[in-house]
Design an enzyme around this catalytic site. Structure first.
Site, PDB file in Angstrom:
ATOM      1  N   HIS A 102    -110.095  72.386 -13.362  1.00  0.00           N
ATOM      2  CA  HIS A 102    -109.733  71.288 -14.288  1.00  0.00           C
ATOM      3  C   HIS A 102    -109.237  71.839 -15.627  1.00  0.00           C
ATOM      4  O   HIS A 102    -109.363  71.177 -16.647  1.00  0.00           O
ATOM      5  CB  HIS A 102    -110.922  70.355 -14.547  1.00  0.00           C
ATOM      6  CG  HIS A 102    -111.622  69.908 -13.303  1.00  0.00           C
ATOM      7  ND1 HIS A 102    -111.250  68.803 -12.585  1.00  0.00           N
ATOM      8  CD2 HIS A 102    -112.673  70.454 -12.632  1.00  0.00           C
ATOM      9  CE1 HIS A 102    -112.036  68.666 -11.530  1.00  0.00           C
ATOM     10  NE2 HIS A 102    -112.908  69.666 -11.537  1.00  0.00           N
TER      11      HIS A 102
ATOM     12  N   SER B   4     -86.076  81.662 -30.905  1.00  0.00           N
ATOM     13  CA  SER B   4     -85.645  80.334 -31.322  1.00  0.00           C
ATOM     14  C   SER B   4     -84.520  80.483 -32.334  1.00  0.00           C
ATOM     15  O   SER B   4     -84.518  81.414 -33.135  1.00  0.00           O
ATOM     16  CB  SER B   4     -86.823  79.588 -31.941  1.00  0.00           C
ATOM     17  OG  SER B   4     -86.375  78.611 -32.852  1.00  0.00           O
TER      18      SER B   4
ATOM     19  N   LYS C  81     -90.644  82.863 -33.147  1.00  0.00           N
ATOM     20  CA  LYS C  81     -90.856  82.460 -31.755  1.00  0.00           C
ATOM     21  C   LYS C  81     -90.449  83.516 -30.730  1.00  0.00           C
ATOM     22  O   LYS C  81     -89.497  84.248 -30.907  1.00  0.00           O
ATOM     23  CB  LYS C  81     -90.067  81.179 -31.439  1.00  0.00           C
ATOM     24  CG  LYS C  81     -90.555  79.933 -32.127  1.00  0.00           C
ATOM     25  CD  LYS C  81     -91.914  79.452 -31.664  1.00  0.00           C
ATOM     26  CE  LYS C  81     -91.917  78.868 -30.275  1.00  0.00           C
ATOM     27  NZ  LYS C  81     -91.217  77.590 -30.186  1.00  0.00           N
TER      28      LYS C  81
ATOM     29  N   ASN D 208     -90.297  82.923 -26.670  1.00  0.00           N
ATOM     30  CA  ASN D 208     -90.565  81.879 -25.676  1.00  0.00           C
ATOM     31  C   ASN D 208     -90.519  82.408 -24.238  1.00  0.00           C
ATOM     32  O   ASN D 208     -89.681  83.246 -23.918  1.00  0.00           O
ATOM     33  CB  ASN D 208     -89.542  80.751 -25.831  1.00  0.00           C
ATOM     34  CG  ASN D 208     -89.640  80.074 -27.191  1.00  0.00           C
ATOM     35  OD1 ASN D 208     -90.732  79.913 -27.731  1.00  0.00           O
ATOM     36  ND2 ASN D 208     -88.500  79.714 -27.756  1.00  0.00           N
TER      37      ASN D 208
ATOM     38  N   GLU E 262     -90.600  79.522 -17.546  1.00  0.00           N
ATOM     39  CA  GLU E 262     -90.315  78.079 -17.571  1.00  0.00           C
ATOM     40  C   GLU E 262     -89.214  77.727 -16.575  1.00  0.00           C
ATOM     41  O   GLU E 262     -89.247  76.676 -15.933  1.00  0.00           O
ATOM     42  CB  GLU E 262     -89.918  77.646 -18.984  1.00  0.00           C
ATOM     43  CG  GLU E 262     -91.110  77.667 -19.930  1.00  0.00           C
ATOM     44  CD  GLU E 262     -90.721  77.484 -21.389  1.00  0.00           C
ATOM     45  OE1 GLU E 262     -91.531  76.938 -22.136  1.00  0.00           O
ATOM     46  OE2 GLU E 262     -89.624  77.912 -21.790  1.00  0.00           O
TER      47      GLU E 262
ATOM     48  N   LYS F 258     -74.767  72.358   3.417  1.00  0.00           N
ATOM     49  CA  LYS F 258     -74.501  73.694   2.870  1.00  0.00           C
ATOM     50  C   LYS F 258     -74.754  73.879   1.385  1.00  0.00           C
ATOM     51  O   LYS F 258     -75.403  74.832   0.973  1.00  0.00           O
ATOM     52  CB  LYS F 258     -73.074  74.116   3.193  1.00  0.00           C
ATOM     53  CG  LYS F 258     -72.898  74.244   4.666  1.00  0.00           C
ATOM     54  CD  LYS F 258     -71.663  74.881   5.109  1.00  0.00           C
ATOM     55  CE  LYS F 258     -71.552  74.613   6.596  1.00  0.00           C
ATOM     56  NZ  LYS F 258     -71.525  73.142   6.923  1.00  0.00           N
TER      57      LYS F 258
HETATM   58  N1  ARG Z   1     -66.614  71.876   7.743  1.00  0.00           N
HETATM   59  C1  ARG Z   1     -67.332  71.335   8.811  1.00  0.00           C
HETATM   60  C2  ARG Z   1     -68.838  71.404   8.531  1.00  0.00           C
HETATM   61  O1  ARG Z   1     -69.225  72.139   7.705  1.00  0.00           O
HETATM   62  C3  ARG Z   1     -67.011  72.070  10.074  1.00  0.00           C
HETATM   63  C4  ARG Z   1     -67.182  71.268  11.305  1.00  0.00           C
HETATM   64  C5  ARG Z   1     -66.120  70.241  11.434  1.00  0.00           C
HETATM   65  N2  ARG Z   1     -66.218  69.541  12.655  1.00  0.00           N
HETATM   66  C6  ARG Z   1     -65.598  68.361  12.875  1.00  0.00           C
HETATM   67  N3  ARG Z   1     -65.812  67.828  14.014  1.00  0.00           N
HETATM   68  N4  ARG Z   1     -64.865  67.773  11.960  1.00  0.00           N
HETATM   69  O2  ARG Z   1     -69.597  70.714   9.130  1.00  0.00           O
END
Ligand code: ARG
Length: 460
Positions: free
Chosen positions: A156, A277, A283, A285, A290, A325
């Site tokens: 705590h 700072s 300071k 930091n 952080e 991605k």
């Molecule tokens: N750029 C696409 C992705 O990252 C590749 C696959 C595309 N496939 C499709 N059927 N349009 O998913």
């Protein structure tokens, strides 16, 4: 023209291209795409689709392109291509004409992207494992530099019981070892090859999927073509592993920010990982710490984002999946940087052992020892707990520590207390009493520290 342009009479709008194109970010998988294509060309040759000469020309062009990609010499932006797969194919067609046009036989970007991204994740799992081991090493080093140091342990955020500083370090070592084992698990589970699954239903060409998987370093081919092109569990597992590890980094950062505060004063951080700072000249930091804490937001966000993206998708591939991605690439970068900076912070840390000791002796952290002492005198623990509580009240009243109370004051609360209580109330006594597996005594902590140091080289 796009790969799929034949069926279209009109051009894509520029806004559609902006939404649809993934080349600005999937170019990080350039080397993996070319590696996958080399293996695919070999499979096509064995299946009788490409001649020996055609395959060799493709392999040569792909190998040169891969070297250029690794040297940062490819101009992706100027190509105007949709994604990394289109970029590579267009470049091959430009160089080899019809031979380039043959490479996509029996393949879809759906099995291609699933393969490329697995290769990319696998490579990063290997480098992230090294980063995690770096943090473990830095923790063991700082623990070794301060083996005797005792700090207050908290619950705590109230001083609870004193512990060895090395015990604190080893707690984080346990967490990072679990992160390492999660990375190993993830790699084992994801190491199956989608290539040869086609768009969704498999391919008609007699390619050897076992051979393809082997050549790309996978343990086996994916067993179901629908699953192979729609599965992003490996990205989710990476994001979960990163999130958990970032949570560990963040808790460590939070502890250290507090230990570094003027109020605690337990440790100092190096100049290399702190900032000043613009206004207040005094300071220094803890920015690195952080940011380790702060970057959790975007990493946890990426995990959440992909879970939500995936949850409503019908089988098989849907373009939503392209959203896997950016979050994953960002997460890998952030996690990598945070692990590296955590090691630097730990290397730069100096412990103020006297100040730690002073804080550990304050706050009545030896009250449990008094209760246990009374147990030794035949008093039930609950009664001993109550007596020790009353002694704490008396000490608060007198403005001193428990061990500073004269014996007659202690005996006014309980006549079972004797002179032999004073050694029990000393700092090292309580700490070293916890001489049990997993406990904080000097002996157990030293043993645990040496065990970890010995196995450091075998981690991986
Ligand atoms: N750029 C696409 C992705 O990252 C590749 C696959 C595309 N496939 C499709 N059927 N349009 O998913």
């Amino acid at each position: 023209m796009a790969l799929w342009g034949g069926r279209f009479a009109g051009e894509s709008s520029s806004m559609f291209k902006q939404v649809n194109d993934s080349l600005p970010f999937d170019q990080v998988m350039a080397a993996q795409d070319m590696q996958g294509s080399v293996i695919w060309s070999r499979a096509l040759k064995k299946a009788g689709v490409l001649t020996e000469d055609e395959q060799q020309q493709l392999e040569k062009a792909l190998t040169t392109m891969k070297q250029k990609a690794e040297a940062g010499e490819l101009d992706f932006a100027a190509s105007g291509e949709e994604d990394i797969h289109s970029f590579v194919e267009a470049a091959l067609i430009e160089e080899l004409g019809d031979i380039g046009r043959k490479l996509h036989t029996g393949r879809s970007r759906n099995d291609q992207v699933a393969t490329d991204f697995r290769l990319w994740v696998r490579e990063h799992v290997d480098s992230l494992k090294k980063d995690v081991i770096g943090v473990i090493r830095a923790l063991l080093n700082v623990a070794s530099r301060h083996q005797q140091a005792i700090i207050p342990g908290y619950t705590h955020l109230q001083r609870a019981q004193p512990i060895h500083f090395a015990h604190w370090c080893l707690a984080y070592v346990e967490m990072f070892k679990r992160d390492l084992s999660r990375l190993n698990d993830l790699k084992k589970r994801m190491n199956q090859c989608p290539l040869g699954s086609g768009a969704l239903a498999g391919t008609t060409y007699p390619v050897d999927r076992q051979e393809i998987a082997k050549e790309l370093g996978f343990t086996s081919p994916c067993l179901n073509s629908l699953d192979a092109v729609s599965d992003r569990d490996f990205v989710l597992e990476l994001l979960f592993t990163a999130s958990t590890s970032m949570m560990h980094l963040s808790r460590m950062a939070e502890d250290m920010i507090f230990y570094n505060s003027g109020e605690a004063g337990f440790l100092q951080l190096g100049d290399t990982v702190t900032s000043g700072s613009s206004l207040m000249p005094q300071k220094k930091n803890p920015d690195a710490l952080e940011l380790m804490r702060g970057k959790c937001g975007r990493v946890f966000g990426s995990l959440q984002a992909l879970l939500v993206t995936m949850k409503g998708l019908p089988l098989a591939y849907n373009k939503d999946m392209q959203e896997d991605k950016e979050g994953a690439i960002d997460t890998v970068n952030q996690w990598h940087c945070c692990l590296c900076i955590a090691s630097e912070v730990l290397d730069s840390t100096g412990l103020n052992e006297d100040r730690c000791r002073e804080a550990a002796t304050q706050g009545f952290a030896n009250a449990t020892e008094l209760a246990d002492y009374l147990v030794g005198k035949g008093i039930p623990f609950r009664t001993g707990h109550d007596i020790a509580g009353k002694v704490v009240l008396l000490a608060i009243d007198k403005g001193c520590a428990i061990e500073e109370l004269p014996l007659n004051d202690l005996q006014s609360v309980c006549d079972k207390i004797d002179d032999d209580v004073y050694p029990v109330l000393q700092l090292e006594y309580g700490v070293n009493q916890r001489n049990i597996l997993g406990g904080t005594s000097a002996e157990t902590v030293t043993k645990a520290l040496y065990k970890e140091l010995e196995s450091l080289d075998k981690l991986g």
